[in-house]
Design an enzyme around this catalytic site. Structure first.
Site, PDB file in Angstrom:
ATOM      1  CG  ASN A  16      -0.387   0.457   2.475  1.00 12.33           C
ATOM      2  OD1 ASN A  16       0.253  -0.339   3.158  1.00 12.33           O
ATOM      3  ND2 ASN A  16      -0.571   1.709   2.838  1.00 12.33           N
ATOM      4  CB  CYS A  17       1.486   4.013  -1.864  1.00 14.39           C
ATOM      5  SG  CYS A  17       0.281   4.133  -3.197  1.00 14.39           S
ATOM      6  CG  ASN A  18      -1.659   9.128   0.430  1.00 12.32           C
ATOM      7  OD1 ASN A  18      -2.195   8.822   1.486  1.00 12.32           O
ATOM      8  ND2 ASN A  18      -1.827  10.290  -0.156  1.00 12.32           N
TER       9      ASN A  18
END
Length: 130
Positions: free
Chosen positions: A73-75
């Protein structure tokens, strides 16, 4: 091939023991993250813009095995997608990208004790830099 899954599927995978790899910056991670997520930044934000972490794959390989089942995951999903492609090209076998990233996690109410509005505000400042 990378597979993007929605945030509910990602949550279900994590509850079944998949590992979470958060590829946001340390500063973003410290503002809030998925419980037990491992943090290896995919990019760094500099005055000149985003710069890819040249040690990303080496750092990931030092903490994860290529056969591990990983949810990245990232933003908002963009960096996570690029990180997934790099991981798969490096021989990682079981990689899923969390669609919508940590912003979707917060919006879905999965962020726990952190106030969601505070996290969403932090996410807005990044603009299009997922």
């Amino acid at each position: 091939m990378e597979r993007t899954v929605d945030v509910q599927v990602a949550k279900d995978l994590l509850e079944k023991g998949r590992l979470c790899l958060d590829v946001r910056t340390v500063e973003e991670y410290n503002k809030g993250h998925v419980e037990n997520a491992l943090n290896v930044p995919y990019v760094f934000f500099t005055p000149e813009g985003q710069v890819k972490n040249p040690d990303f794959l080496a750092q990931v390989t030092s903490i994860l095995k290529k056969e591990d089942h990983i949810v990245v995951n990232c933003n908002r999903g963009g960096r996570g997608l690029r990180a997934c492609v790099d991981l798969l090209n490096a021989g990682f076998e079981h990689v899923n990208n969390m669609g919508g990233g940590y912003s979707a996690w917060v919006d879905s109410g999965f962020a726990g004790e952190k106030p969601p509005e505070e996290l969403k505000i932090a996410c807005k400042f990044r603009g299009s830099l997922s």
